[in-house]
Every structure is written in C-alpha cells, then in structure tokens.
Design a protein around this motif. Structure first.
Motif, PDB file in Angstrom:
ATOM      1  N   THR A   1     -16.976  12.029  10.607  1.00 13.51           N
ATOM      2  CA  THR A   1     -17.971  11.327  11.433  1.00 13.51           C
ATOM      3  C   THR A   1     -18.919  12.343  12.063  1.00 13.51           C
TER       4      THR A   1
ATOM      5  N   ASN B   1     -18.081   0.710  13.083  1.00 16.23           N
ATOM      6  CA  ASN B   1     -16.782   1.387  13.041  1.00 16.23           C
ATOM      7  C   ASN B   1     -15.714   0.506  12.401  1.00 16.23           C
TER       8      ASN B   1
ATOM      9  N   MET C   1     -21.362   5.529   8.354  1.00 16.98           N
ATOM     10  CA  MET C   1     -20.407   6.355   7.613  1.00 16.98           C
ATOM     11  C   MET C   1     -21.121   7.110   6.503  1.00 16.98           C
TER      12      MET C   1
END
Length: 278
Positions: free
Chosen positions: A236, A193, A204
C-alpha cells in the motif's frame, strides 16, 4: 448461471466490442465527475495514444483468436486440464475456480514475469510510462506485449482446461476490471480497502504505477487480489505520495509521443538503472 454460460457460449463479437467501449465510456464519465486526482493534461490527446494501443491489441487478439479457440476445444474434447480433472461440483464453484486460475496464469503470472525478465519488460514498460493514469491506460499495451499476454492466456486455457464460454467470460471480466482499477476515480477509502480483499481496487492498482521500486514491483493482479496477498506482492501507499510513471522515462517527449513509445522496446535498456537506484 446456465443463462450466463449460454450467453458467453455464443457471444457476438459486437457485444464483446460493446463491453470494451462501454466500459471506457462509463469509467471516463465517472472519473470526470469524481476524480482521484485533478490532473493537468490533454485528456483527448492522451486518450488518442492509448486508444491506438487498444486497437492494436484488438487486432492482435483477432488475428490469433483461432489458436485460443482451438486450444479450448482441444482441452474439453480430450478431458485435459485442471477443470476437466475435478470431481463433479456445482457449476458456480466450477466457474469461480476456473476464473481464479485463468486470472492467476493469464494476468498475475504474466504480469509478474514481465517485470522479472528484461526482454519482456522492454515491451511492458510502455504501459508504465504513462504519467496520467486513467481508464484508457488499461489498454496501453505495445503490440509486442499483446502477443506476450495472448501466449500466457492460451497457456492458461490449456493448463486450466477451460471451455470457450469461460474464456469469453474471463476476458470480458478482465477488460472491465482493468478499466475499473486504472480509472482516475475516488472511492471512499473504507470501500476501496474492503474491495481490495476480494478484487483489485483502484487505489490498490495505482500503487503499482508509482514511479519507483519497490512499488512498481507490487500489486500485479488484475481481477482478483488474492494472488498478491497470497504470494506476498501486496503493498500500500497513501495516494498523496503517488507519482505516476517510471523513473527512466519521465520526460514528456518519451512517454507522450506515439512514435517513441513504439520504439522503446528496441532502444537501449534503462531498466537496470531503475533497479540499481531503488
């Protein structure tokens, strides 16, 4: 910084090949030890198909390389392009701006447009048909798409006004970034993240390979994640919900046979089905 510039100004072709092969090897070993998914597939057969497309991409870029070299030389000799028009700034900032803009035009924009124009999507579709995303998928591009990507990269060099050393640096970073974010590796969620605020992280980019819209039409970036966040294409999806591939070509005889993959751009388009159903 001067050492980096000097190196990429004269980087031998053998070193560029080593970056490509070395990246695949390293991420192959890592994903074999710390996989995101334990996929049941013939890894070497799958790699063979993707390596074929890697070789065709290398051939296309080698044949057309003189265009890129001439373009970069022309921009610097004629003071043309964004970088040439900037006031004197530190070399590290000059390099960062150049890499960001090359990534915007050569990767993000090219990728975005390939998803929006039917004719271009026909060629890019081959990349999305892969139902087993690993580091070799990074180079799974139809020869036709390799030409399309080359044209965008050349346009980027012209608009940005980047010297050839920066082009070689950008291409090297692009190769490694793509191998990294396609690799079937499991990073700690917090680390992935954090990385996704700066560069395109594995989790991602995996969202982009989910088999249906709107996820397929998101997360277009390759090196820097800023463009997806800036242009509202960032999204996401929990890894538990990921299903790789594209809903129009989920059958193994379509996505796992080289002969058919080469023919896909010339077959009847099914992209409308994808867009209508999702």
């Amino acid at each position: 910084m001067n050492e980096i510039i000097a190196y990429f100004s004269t980087i031998p072709s053998s070193h560029r090949s080593l970056i490509l092969v070395g990246g695949i090897t390293i991420f192959w070993l890592i994903e074999s030890t710390f996989p995101l998914f334990r996929m049941q597939y013939r890894k070497w057969h799958h790699a063979g198909i993707n390596i074929f497309f890697t070789i065709t991409t290398i051939i296309v870029n080698f044949i057309l390389a003189f265009i890129l070299i001439k373009t970069a030389a022309w921009t610097t000799e004629n003071n043309f392009g964004i970088l040439q028009w900037l006031p004197k700034i530190p070399i590290w900032l000059y390099t960062l701006i150049g890499l960001l803009l090359l990534d915007l035009i050569g990767a993000y924009l090219a990728h975005f447009i390939e998803h929006k124009i039917k004719f271009l999507w026909r060629f890019h579709l081959i990349h999305h048909t892969d139902t087993w995303i690993d580091t070799t998928t990074a180079n799974r591009h139809h020869p036709g798409e390799s030409i399309i990507r080359f044209l965008f990269t050349t346009a980027g060099v012209l608009i940005v006004g980047s010297p050839m050393w920066m082009v070689f640096l950008y291409q090297s970073l692009s190769v490694i970034a793509s191998q990294f974010n396609h690799a079937n590796i499991s990073l700690p969620p917090k680390l992935d993240n954090i990385l996704s605020y700066f560069i395109v992280s594995p989790n991602m980019h995996k969202v982009h390979h989910h088999y249906v819209l709107p996820y397929t039409d998101s997360n277009y970036g390759n090196i820097f994640s800023v463009w997806d966040r800036l242009f509202g294409t960032f999204t996401t999806l929990p890894k538990e919900e990921l299903i790789y591939g594209v809903d129009t070509h989920m059958a193994a005889d379509e996505h796992n046979k080289l002969k058919n993959l080469l023919k896909i751009p010339f077959q009847k388009s099914r992209s409308e089905k994808n867009k209508q159903n999702h």
